[in-house]
Structure formats: C-alpha cells, structure tokens
Design a protein around this motif. Sequence first.
Motif: not given
Length: 228
Positions: A14, A50, A106, A138, A144, A162, A167, A178
Amino acid sequence: MAAVTTEAKAFLFDLDGVLISSIASATRCWRRWAMMHDVPNAKNFVLPHGVPARDIVQMLRPDLDPDAGLRIIEDMEIEDVGDIQVLPGVMELLTKLPQERWAIVTSCTERLLKGRLSAAGLPWPKNLVTADMVTKGKPDPEPYRRGAEMLGFAPEECIVAEDAVVGVNSGLGAGCRVLAVLSSTPRAELKAATWIARSLAVVKVEVEAEGLQVTIPLARKIKGVVAE
C-alpha cells in the motif's frame, strides 16, 4: 528477541501509511473540499483511511458528479505535498528489492500517486495498481489480486504490507499473507492480519535466486503474530 522467518516471491505495498505519510495533507484537503461542498461538520471531518477518493466523494455528496468531485480533491492534494514524509525503512527496502519483486497497490489514482512519489523522492514502481485500474477498490480483493497477477505470482506467494483495516481485508480476501504496520490504525483493529509490525524498518529481507526471505522480529501475540 524471537523472530519469524518466511519465504515469499514478492511484496505488494500500500502507499499512504506504509511507504509514505501524507495524512496531514489529505486531512487538510478533504476538510477544505468538504467546506466547499457544504458537508456538515466539515472542519472536523475524519478521513476514512484506505478508502478510494471517488468512494469518499460519493459518500459525502452522492448528488455530485463523482468524477468532477474527484478531480477537485486530486488537484488540492497534488498541490499540497510539502510535508509528505517517507516512513522508516522504506527507502532501504525499495532500493534492495528487484523491481520485479514488488508493486504498489493503492487506493489513490495514478495521477495522485505520481505527485506523492515525486514529492517523497521514492523510486517509480515498474508495477502498480491504482484506483483507476480496478472495478472495485479496497476492501474488495480485486486490487491485490491484480497486483499479484501483474507480478506473475500466486496471491499466496505474496506478502501485502498495509496499515488500514480495509487494506488488510483486501489482502486477506485476495489470498495473500498480510503484514500490518502501526502507522495509522490501532493495533487491536488490525488483529486479522497475519503479522503486525511497528514499521517496515524492523523487517529484514534477503533477496535470493528463487524469491525473498523475510524475517520479522516477534513480540507478544494477539491472534496472529505481532512484531515490534
């Protein structure tokens, strides 16, 4: 201190809150935008971190043309970049990683991404996914999934970095592991993440012929592994 070491093919980063911090600029600009468009309590508006800007425009003023509203806020944010900061460990990590082993994913548009990266002095990514490249932003998994596909790897081979709940959910939904960093969101709200770290500065990455070896110092656990 104990540590966890794992292997991955690539990182999907991100932008804001992970690589850079533009929260001061974004907050100023969105409050100005909200006042321009008569949004109630505009001076105290809290930016939902986000979330794609186009979605915020539609949330605040569903009666407006979202593309026109997006253009206005983008112009404001591109002009207001004086206090954008590169976050700890970022420059070293991006310089070390081969271009084919990382991408930026992003919620901002490519136009705004370019303005922020230029202001921060960060390298331009070979691979990127922006809000204007996806149908659903997102927390939908699409961004992703697109990032992993762009690099040519399966989502489970990638580590998402993230800082926002939307995110984290996007990365997990895509099938990635993640790593959440504590730059903008309280630790308790990020507990779904695979790992939690103070910042990318504590993460050690070794580049190998077949991929990346990633080491994260460990601290206490909270449902997943916490790193500090």
